[in-house]
Write a protein that holds these residues in place. Structure first.
Motif, mmCIF file in Angstrom:
data_model
loop_
_atom_site.group_PDB
_atom_site.id
_atom_site.type_symbol
_atom_site.label_atom_id
_atom_site.label_comp_id
_atom_site.label_asym_id
_atom_site.label_seq_id
_atom_site.Cartn_x
_atom_site.Cartn_y
_atom_site.Cartn_z
ATOM 1 N N ALA A 76 0.830 -1.201 0.000
ATOM 2 C CA ALA A 76 0.000 0.000 0.000
ATOM 3 C C ALA A 76 0.869 1.257 0.000
ATOM 4 C CB ALA A 76 -0.915 0.009 1.219
ATOM 5 N N CYS B 100 -2.691 0.427 -7.117
ATOM 6 C CA CYS B 100 -2.235 0.389 -5.724
ATOM 7 C C CYS B 100 -3.385 0.697 -4.778
ATOM 8 C CB CYS B 100 -1.126 1.410 -5.485
ATOM 9 S SG CYS B 100 0.387 1.113 -6.407
ATOM 10 N N ARG B 101 -3.339 0.056 -3.606
ATOM 11 C CA ARG B 101 -4.219 0.459 -2.515
ATOM 12 C C ARG B 101 -3.500 1.528 -1.686
ATOM 13 N NH1 ARG B 101 -7.919 -3.775 -1.719
ATOM 14 N NH2 ARG B 101 -9.105 -2.453 -0.302
ATOM 15 N N LEU C 224 -7.347 1.324 2.409
ATOM 16 C CA LEU C 224 -7.378 0.115 3.232
ATOM 17 C C LEU C 224 -7.929 0.361 4.623
ATOM 18 C CD1 LEU C 224 -4.018 -1.716 2.362
ATOM 19 C CD2 LEU C 224 -6.325 -2.210 1.556
#
Length: 584
Positions: free
Chosen positions: A506, A531-532, A566
């Motif tokens: 992340a 991407c997170r 997240l």
């Protein structure tokens, strides 16, 4: 005297004490007290009037309490006035230049008579600076680069500073008879990382009265200009504020005009022109029915609210953070604008420091503060070994810290406390802790703090190697920049983001107002790469946990939704996403 003005005086005193080579502990004490006063919910004047004791406030001793009383009582501070007479005010700006600092600033003043940025540049170029003890050609070259960067960034405010000014100014204007609305606009409303001039728009039925209240505000140092509908003031801290006063029926059009980036506004006006209309700060007009050749005449289509202006143009209302002409108008026309992430959707904070490294509060205090905020989880992420200016945790200290985390966890079973570490990358991208010790952690954050000037290819390889480590879960403050102090490292960000996405690492949106790293632009690239993101405060004391809002703003500028972040997830889903190993 307001708390902001008292804090400003304490900060200036700390600056001048540094110039005078005062005990550094005393300097830090004045700075800590300034932050305490700045964030205190009650005016100091009211506290003293009620018989309150300032020494009960965190970081306020007897000497500083006496300064606060003097400022509240007289509006000035005798010691500060003496110091300001003994040192040029410009020396304060000089000592804030990266690579100089208070001791060196005093040295160049004493030895060369240099007290301004312009004089420092001249001394760096003509060789005088290199002759001083502890300087040299390399130092002079670095200072020239720092001066060039400072000219590029200009005198800009961090978002919390801008917010404090507006939090005081807007209620002042809203209390003026005839004022219907008073709102912030410009780059602050779009939440750019830093703010130049502050923009305010007022809807009023009595423009002269609103303008008079604005120019006569008690924090005004000077009036730069004033007309029938606008005025500009400069505050005592140097910030410039521009005011526009419009009738209530024009407020929405003016708010759009004064908020959007130039590109966004141009695109909006072009959309209006294609329909035979004209959009200005006064209203949206149908020019096909204009009278007498005036641009602002004809049928008035909309103007009182932003929503009605956008709707008349066939668009959904565009959140201010997106008004940069990066596809938001097309999305608004198609009904596909993102449902931007909101602060209340975050369930925890995934970077904070304690007294185990460079934090100012214990593990128990930070965990309790997170529990009080209703978080489902938090991560204690003290520094690992290897940083030259921070006492990081080695394998032995890590065991002791984990015992303290376990105690805090037992006291607060309502929140999951993650055992984490912020690890610096070595020059080749290796982590500054052995794999055996990493195995005792729930989460590993990788970060760059040193060797910031590596060549682009070498810096990129450093990041890529770290991202390949199976325990790295988060890339913290990715570009290592510090606003107003240093720019981002030079690296191949498309390649880094692609690798992070492939490895499930992340990208952090670091909410510290001095970092805001990654910013909206890089976060937009991160989302495009798959991407997170995690939004974390990097808090070093309890009050900094409230900075989460500034990281959310950058995520919103990137068009991120809750599903992209997240730490909007429930605990078990978060643990899976971060690949947290089961505890024995």
């Amino acid at each position: 005297m307001t708390n902001l003005e008292i804090a400003d005086a304490l900060d200036r005193l700390a600056d001048l004490l540094q110039v005078e080579r005062e005990n550094p502990f005393k300097v830090r004490a004045f700075r800590r007290a300034a932050r305490t006063v700045e964030g205190y919910p009650q005016p100091m004047a009211r506290l003293l009037a009620a018989g309150g004791d300032p020494t009960l406030l965190p970081g306020v001793g007897k000497e500083i309490a006496a300064c606060i009383r003097e400022l509240v009582t007289t509006g000035q501070l005798a010691r500060l006035q003496v110091l300001e007479r003994n040192a040029p005010p410009s020396l304060l700006e000089l000592q804030r230049l990266p690579g100089l600092g208070p001791k060196r600033a005093r040295l160049v003043w004493d030895k060369l008579g240099v007290a301004t940025l312009e004089e420092l540049e001249a001394a760096s170029r003509d060789g005088r600076l290199a002759t001083l003890p502890g300087f040299g050609e390399k130092t002079a070259t670095r200072l020239l680069a720092a001066l060039a960067e400072k000219r590029t960034t200009g005198r800009r405010l961090l978002l919390p500073t801008a917010a404090l000014i507006l939090d005081e100014l807007l209620p002042h204007l809203r209390a003026v008879p005839g004022v219907m609305r008073a709102e912030a606009a410009g780059s602050f409303r779009r939440r750019l990382e830093t703010v130049g001039d502050l923009d305010v728009v007022v809807a009023s039925t009595d423009a002269p009265r609103a303008l008079s209240a604005f120019t006569g505000w008690h924090r005004t140092a000077r009036v730069e200009g004033a007309g029938d509908t606008r005025a500009t003031i400069v505050l005592r801290r140097g910030a410039q504020v521009d005011l526009r006063v419009v009738p209530p029926e024009s407020f929405g059009a003016a708010w759009i005009y004064l908020t959007g980036s130039k590109a966004h506004n141009v695109a909006l006006r072009a959309l209006a022109v294609r329909r035979g209309w004209k959009l200005s700060e006064w209203a949206l007009f149908d020019q096909r029915h204009q009278k007498g050749g005036r641009d602002d005449s004809g049928a008035r289509l909309a103007g009182a609210s932003e929503e009605e202006v956008y709707a008349a143009l066939g668009l959904a209302w565009v959140p201010p953070e997106l008004r940069e002409d990066v596809g938001e108008l097309e999305a608004a026309a198609a009904g596909t604008l993102p449902d931007l992430v909101r602060l209340e959707q975050l369930r925890g904070d995934l970077q904070m420091h304690t007294t185990w490294s460079d934090g100012r509060a214990s593990v128990g205090t930070m965990v309790a503060a997170c529990a009080d905020r209703g978080y489902a989880y938090c991560a204690i992420t003290d520094h690992g070994p290897g940083l030259p200016v921070v006492q990081g945790l080695d394998a032995v200290a890590l065991r002791a810290q984990h015992a303290e985390i376990a105690e805090a966890q037992a006291r607060h079973p309502e929140i999951r406390v993650l055992r984490a570490l912020e690890l610096d990358l070595l020059g080749d991208g290796a982590l500054a802790l052995a794999d055996e010790a990493l195995g005792r952690l729930d989460v590993v954050l990788a970060a760059v703090h040193t060797r910031l000037k590596l060549p682009r290819d070498e810096q990129t390889r450093r990041y890529l190697r770290a991202l390949d480590h199976p325990r790295v879960a988060i890339l913290a403050h990715p570009t290592a920049r510090r606003l107003g102090m240093r720019g981002p490292v030079d690296a191949d960000w498309p390649a880094i983001l692609q690798r992070a996405a492939a490895r499930g690492v992340a990208i952090e949106a670091n909410a510290s107002p001095e970092r805001l790293d990654a910013n909206g632009d890089l976060l937009r690239q991160a989302k495009a790469a798959g991407c997170r993101v995690v939004i974390s405060t990097d808090a070093h004391r309890v009050r900094e946990l409230d900075n989460l809002r500034w990281g959310v703003d950058q995520a919103r500028r990137a068009g991120l939704e809750a599903g992209d972040v997240l730490n909007t997830l429930p605990l078990q889903e978060l643990l899976a996403a971060l690949r947290v190993p089961p505890r024995p």
